[in-house]
Design a protein around this motif. Structure first.
Motif, PDB file in Angstrom:
ATOM      1  N   ALA A 190      10.544  -6.436  38.455  1.00 58.68           N
ATOM      2  CA  ALA A 190       9.890  -6.402  39.767  1.00 58.68           C
ATOM      3  C   ALA A 190       8.368  -6.386  39.619  1.00 58.68           C
ATOM      4  O   ALA A 190       7.657  -7.083  40.351  1.00 58.68           O
ATOM      5  CB  ALA A 190      10.360  -5.184  40.561  1.00 58.68           C
ATOM      6  N   SER A 211       5.878  -9.283  40.909  1.00 55.50           N
ATOM      7  CA  SER A 211       4.800  -8.923  41.843  1.00 55.50           C
ATOM      8  C   SER A 211       3.448  -9.386  41.342  1.00 55.50           C
ATOM      9  O   SER A 211       2.638  -9.919  42.106  1.00 55.50           O
ATOM     10  CB  SER A 211       4.766  -7.406  42.053  1.00 55.50           C
ATOM     11  OG  SER A 211       5.960  -6.950  42.607  1.00 55.50           O
ATOM     12  N   ARG A 231      12.925  -2.535  37.133  1.00 55.29           N
ATOM     13  CA  ARG A 231      11.575  -2.118  37.531  1.00 55.29           C
ATOM     14  C   ARG A 231      10.516  -2.989  36.853  1.00 55.29           C
ATOM     15  O   ARG A 231       9.536  -3.408  37.475  1.00 55.29           O
ATOM     16  CB  ARG A 231      11.377  -0.647  37.185  1.00 55.29           C
ATOM     17  CG  ARG A 231      10.133  -0.053  37.785  1.00 55.29           C
ATOM     18  CD  ARG A 231      10.012   1.423  37.512  1.00 55.29           C
ATOM     19  NE  ARG A 231       9.314   1.549  36.241  1.00 55.29           N
ATOM     20  CZ  ARG A 231       9.605   2.426  35.295  1.00 55.29           C
ATOM     21  NH1 ARG A 231      10.584   3.256  35.455  1.00 55.29           N
ATOM     22  NH2 ARG A 231       8.926   2.476  34.179  1.00 55.29           N
TER      23      ARG A 231
END
Length: 142
Positions: free
Chosen positions: A19, A23, A16
């Motif tokens: 990611a 991003s 997580r």
């Protein structure tokens, strides 16, 4: 780029977190302003770190989203465990962030050294400084 690649390669960083770092990096490439966006204006974060092995909770602060992600990897690496993290609130870095962190420390049981439940080693602010800055939550112990 270096910080993002370091985060993506770090075995102590969760999927997580990787990611989110990726991003933010991509957003920096495509958004106007050379990577600066309104996300950078959010300010600092107060977070709860939960050790899944011991169950201990810790309240901390980061002055930006980038620092929040880096701080997670530092905690995980230093303590050798993949912690769970939860953002509790945000405020402008400086006094406002300190008051929010101190409030969260008080609302979440206080520090173990004084009989509380948190793994924090100290309070973020003294009682006098906290009250002068507008803090209203009482200490959870006498």
């Amino acid at each position: 780029m270096y910080d993002t690649s370091r985060t993506l390669m770090d075995p102590c960083v969760s999927g997580r977190q990787k990611a989110l770092a990726a991003s933010l990096f991509v957003a920096g490439l495509v958004l106007p302003g050379g990577g600066y966006s309104k996300a950078d204006d959010v300010g600092g974060f107060i977070y709860r770190r939960i050790n899944p092995v011991t169950g201990e909770h810790y309240i901390g602060q980061s002055k930006s989203m980038k620092r929040y992600i880096e701080r997670q990897a530092e905690h995980n690496r230093a303590l050798g465990v993949q912690h769970e993290y939860e953002v509790l609130g945000n405020a402008a870095p400086g006094r406002d962030l300190d008051v929010l962190e101190e409030t969260m420390i008080r609302q979440n049981g206080g520090i173990q050294k004084r009989g509380g439940t948190l793994a924090n080693k100290r309070h973020q602010m003294s009682e006098k400084r906290y009250r002068a800055a507008g803090g209203t939550t009482d200490l959870p112990y006498d």
